[in-house]
Motif scaffolding. Structure first.
Motif, PDB file in Angstrom:
ATOM      1  N   THR A 191      -4.484 -97.909  22.285  1.00 25.45           N
ATOM      2  CA  THR A 191      -3.352 -97.556  21.438  1.00 25.45           C
ATOM      3  C   THR A 191      -3.779 -96.461  20.473  1.00 25.45           C
ATOM      4  OG1 THR A 191      -1.593 -98.421  20.013  1.00 25.45           O
ATOM      5  CG2 THR A 191      -3.800 -99.337  19.697  1.00 25.45           C
ATOM      6  N   GLU A 192      -2.905 -96.098  19.560  1.00 30.74           N
ATOM      7  CA  GLU A 192      -3.213 -95.053  18.583  1.00 30.74           C
ATOM      8  C   GLU A 192      -2.960 -95.571  17.179  1.00 30.74           C
ATOM      9  OE1 GLU A 192      -0.491 -92.061  19.770  1.00 30.74           O
ATOM     10  OE2 GLU A 192      -1.681 -91.450  21.491  1.00 30.74           O
ATOM     11  N   ARG A 193      -3.626 -94.953  16.226  1.00 35.71           N
ATOM     12  CA  ARG A 193      -3.378 -95.285  14.823  1.00 35.71           C
ATOM     13  C   ARG A 193      -2.043 -94.695  14.400  1.00 35.71           C
ATOM     14  NH1 ARG A 193      -8.501 -96.210  11.737  1.00 35.71           N
ATOM     15  NH2 ARG A 193     -10.101 -96.336  13.324  1.00 35.71           N
ATOM     16  N   ASN A 194      -1.384 -95.380  13.463  1.00 29.17           N
ATOM     17  CA  ASN A 194      -0.090 -94.919  12.984  1.00 29.17           C
ATOM     18  C   ASN A 194      -0.033 -95.089  11.469  1.00 29.17           C
ATOM     19  OD1 ASN A 194       2.513 -93.958  13.107  1.00 29.17           O
ATOM     20  ND2 ASN A 194       3.417 -95.967  13.484  1.00 29.17           N
ATOM     21  N   GLY A 195      -0.957 -94.455  10.773  1.00 30.96           N
ATOM     22  CA  GLY A 195      -0.991 -94.542   9.317  1.00 30.96           C
ATOM     23  C   GLY A 195      -1.748 -95.770   8.832  1.00 30.96           C
ATOM     24  N   VAL A 196      -1.599 -96.054   7.549  1.00 31.37           N
ATOM     25  CA  VAL A 196      -2.250 -97.209   6.932  1.00 31.37           C
ATOM     26  C   VAL A 196      -1.259 -97.912   6.010  1.00 31.37           C
ATOM     27  CG1 VAL A 196      -4.585 -96.224   6.987  1.00 31.37           C
ATOM     28  CG2 VAL A 196      -3.138 -95.855   5.002  1.00 31.37           C
ATOM     29  N   ARG A 197      -1.557 -99.159   5.696  1.00 27.23           N
ATOM     30  CA  ARG A 197      -0.781 -99.872   4.692  1.00 27.23           C
ATOM     31  C   ARG A 197      -1.749-100.344   3.616  1.00 27.23           C
ATOM     32  NH1 ARG A 197      -0.874-103.387   9.084  1.00 27.23           N
ATOM     33  NH2 ARG A 197      -1.871-105.348   8.629  1.00 27.23           N
ATOM     34  N   PRO A 198      -1.356-100.229   2.362  1.00 26.96           N
ATOM     35  CA  PRO A 198      -2.252-100.651   1.276  1.00 26.96           C
ATOM     36  C   PRO A 198      -2.336-102.171   1.209  1.00 26.96           C
ATOM     37  CG  PRO A 198      -0.164 -99.928   0.388  1.00 26.96           C
ATOM     38  CD  PRO A 198      -0.110 -99.671   1.866  1.00 26.96           C
ATOM     39  N   ARG A 199      -3.499-102.647   0.830  1.00 26.25           N
ATOM     40  CA  ARG A 199      -3.711-104.081   0.690  1.00 26.25           C
ATOM     41  C   ARG A 199      -4.670-104.296  -0.472  1.00 26.25           C
ATOM     42  NH1 ARG A 199      -3.853-108.976   3.787  1.00 26.25           N
ATOM     43  NH2 ARG A 199      -4.110-110.479   2.116  1.00 26.25           N
ATOM     44  N   GLU A 200      -4.281-105.126  -1.428  1.00 25.87           N
ATOM     45  CA  GLU A 200      -5.146-105.441  -2.560  1.00 25.87           C
ATOM     46  C   GLU A 200      -5.934-106.705  -2.253  1.00 25.87           C
ATOM     47  OE1 GLU A 200      -2.779-105.736  -6.080  1.00 25.87           O
ATOM     48  OE2 GLU A 200      -2.785-103.566  -6.366  1.00 25.87           O
ATOM     49  N   LEU A 201      -7.177-106.707  -2.682  1.00 26.70           N
ATOM     50  CA  LEU A 201      -8.052-107.852  -2.500  1.00 26.70           C
ATOM     51  C   LEU A 201      -8.667-108.196  -3.839  1.00 26.70           C
ATOM     52  CD1 LEU A 201      -9.545-109.810  -0.552  1.00 26.70           C
ATOM     53  CD2 LEU A 201     -11.313-108.066  -0.367  1.00 26.70           C
ATOM     54  N   MET A 202      -8.538-109.445  -4.245  1.00 28.08           N
ATOM     55  CA  MET A 202      -9.124-109.900  -5.497  1.00 28.08           C
ATOM     56  C   MET A 202     -10.587-110.271  -5.237  1.00 28.08           C
ATOM     57  SD  MET A 202      -6.774-109.702  -7.767  1.00 28.08           S
ATOM     58  CE  MET A 202      -7.389-110.705  -9.086  1.00 28.08           C
ATOM     59  N   THR A 203     -11.500-109.668  -6.006  1.00 28.39           N
ATOM     60  CA  THR A 203     -12.917-109.981  -5.910  1.00 28.39           C
ATOM     61  C   THR A 203     -13.428-110.329  -7.299  1.00 28.39           C
ATOM     62  OG1 THR A 203     -13.677-107.727  -6.320  1.00 28.39           O
ATOM     63  CG2 THR A 203     -13.175-108.305  -4.037  1.00 28.39           C
ATOM     64  N   LYS A 204     -14.653-110.779  -7.385  1.00 29.92           N
ATOM     65  CA  LYS A 204     -15.245-111.074  -8.690  1.00 29.92           C
ATOM     66  C   LYS A 204     -15.462-109.810  -9.504  1.00 29.92           C
ATOM     67  CE  LYS A 204     -17.391-115.397  -7.438  1.00 29.92           C
ATOM     68  NZ  LYS A 204     -18.576-116.221  -7.463  1.00 29.92           N
ATOM     69  N   ALA A 205     -15.524-108.670  -8.808  1.00 31.62           N
ATOM     70  CA  ALA A 205     -15.686-107.387  -9.494  1.00 31.62           C
ATOM     71  C   ALA A 205     -14.342-106.819  -9.938  1.00 31.62           C
ATOM     72  CB  ALA A 205     -16.397-106.392  -8.580  1.00 31.62           C
ATOM     73  N   GLY A 206     -13.253-107.451  -9.554  1.00 32.41           N
ATOM     74  CA  GLY A 206     -11.918-106.976  -9.896  1.00 32.41           C
ATOM     75  C   GLY A 206     -11.091-106.727  -8.642  1.00 32.41           C
ATOM     76  N   THR A 207      -9.897-106.232  -8.822  1.00 35.02           N
ATOM     77  CA  THR A 207      -9.002-105.956  -7.701  1.00 35.02           C
ATOM     78  C   THR A 207      -9.430-104.677  -6.991  1.00 35.02           C
ATOM     79  OG1 THR A 207      -7.189-106.995  -8.894  1.00 35.02           O
ATOM     80  CG2 THR A 207      -6.604-105.604  -7.035  1.00 35.02           C
ATOM     81  N   VAL A 208      -9.516-104.762  -5.674  1.00 35.94           N
ATOM     82  CA  VAL A 208      -9.936-103.640  -4.841  1.00 35.94           C
ATOM     83  C   VAL A 208      -8.762-103.255  -3.947  1.00 35.94           C
ATOM     84  CG1 VAL A 208     -11.545-102.913  -3.049  1.00 35.94           C
ATOM     85  CG2 VAL A 208     -12.327-104.441  -4.843  1.00 35.94           C
ATOM     86  N   GLU A 209      -8.424-101.967  -3.915  1.00 37.93           N
ATOM     87  CA  GLU A 209      -7.341-101.454  -3.071  1.00 37.93           C
ATOM     88  C   GLU A 209      -7.934-100.960  -1.752  1.00 37.93           C
ATOM     89  OE1 GLU A 209      -3.280-100.258  -2.456  1.00 37.93           O
ATOM     90  OE2 GLU A 209      -4.087-101.196  -4.247  1.00 37.93           O
ATOM     91  N   LEU A 210      -7.479-101.561  -0.642  1.00 33.57           N
ATOM     92  CA  LEU A 210      -7.963-101.195   0.685  1.00 33.57           C
ATOM     93  C   LEU A 210      -6.830-100.604   1.510  1.00 33.57           C
ATOM     94  CD1 LEU A 210     -10.011-104.435   1.379  1.00 33.57           C
ATOM     95  CD2 LEU A 210     -10.921-102.207   0.748  1.00 33.57           C
ATOM     96  N   ALA A 211      -7.176 -99.847   2.537  1.00 35.72           N
ATOM     97  CA  ALA A 211      -6.201 -99.260   3.454  1.00 35.72           C
ATOM     98  C   ALA A 211      -6.400 -99.873   4.830  1.00 35.72           C
ATOM     99  CB  ALA A 211      -6.376 -97.751   3.510  1.00 35.72           C
ATOM    100  N   VAL A 212      -5.412-100.658   5.283  1.00 37.08           N
ATOM    101  CA  VAL A 212      -5.485-101.319   6.578  1.00 37.08           C
ATOM    102  C   VAL A 212      -4.746-100.453   7.595  1.00 37.08           C
ATOM    103  CG1 VAL A 212      -4.879-103.391   7.878  1.00 37.08           C
ATOM    104  CG2 VAL A 212      -5.583-103.585   5.496  1.00 37.08           C
ATOM    105  N   PRO A 213      -5.422-100.035   8.667  1.00 36.36           N
ATOM    106  CA  PRO A 213      -4.771 -99.177   9.662  1.00 36.36           C
ATOM    107  C   PRO A 213      -3.624 -99.896  10.375  1.00 36.36           C
ATOM    108  CG  PRO A 213      -7.149 -99.188   9.962  1.00 36.36           C
ATOM    109  CD  PRO A 213      -6.826-100.247   8.973  1.00 36.36           C
ATOM    110  N   LYS A 214      -2.553 -99.137  10.636  1.00 42.20           N
ATOM    111  CA  LYS A 214      -1.447 -99.631  11.455  1.00 42.20           C
ATOM    112  C   LYS A 214      -1.610 -99.035  12.847  1.00 42.20           C
ATOM    113  CE  LYS A 214       1.891 -98.125   8.804  1.00 42.20           C
ATOM    114  NZ  LYS A 214       3.236 -97.869   8.265  1.00 42.20           N
TER     115      LYS A 214
END
Length: 99
Positions: A57-80
């Motif tokens: 298949t092919e990539r079709n952009g990303v969707r943002p996803r926040e993850l709570m860690t002990k270091a604070g909230t981390v913003e990640l990009a999950v490929p669609k």
């Protein structure tokens, strides 16, 4: 797995800025993002911008996803993906509040 040159460059910039907590949070973000990219590459059968006969298949952009860690909230990009779905194993799917 080795970090890409751009990831190492971002990490060095955060180190030069001198913020300790931000450095830890940025390190966590970079490592998790690289793990997500590596897993997506394995599922797709090709790296980003790569053309191979094994690609399913092919990539079709990303969707943002926040993850709570002990270091604070981390913003990640999950490929669609164009066909099928992808959710990285390093993240936990959202659950309803009563579960």
């Amino acid at each position: 797995m080795a970090l890409s040159d751009s990831a190492v460059s971002e990490l060095l910039d955060a180190f030069r800025a001198g913020d300790g907590v931000d450095l830890v949070r940025e390190s966590v973000r970079l490592v998790l993002q690289e793990l997500i990219e590596a897993e997506a590459t394995a599922v797709i059968g090709a790296a980003r911008y790569e053309r191979t006969p094994d690609r399913v298949t092919e990539r079709n952009g990303v969707r943002p996803r926040e993850l709570m860690t002990k270091a604070g909230t981390v913003e990640l990009a999950v490929p669609k993906l164009r066909q099928g779905s992808f959710f990285p194993s390093v993240l936990e799917p959202r659950r309803r509040i009563d579960q």
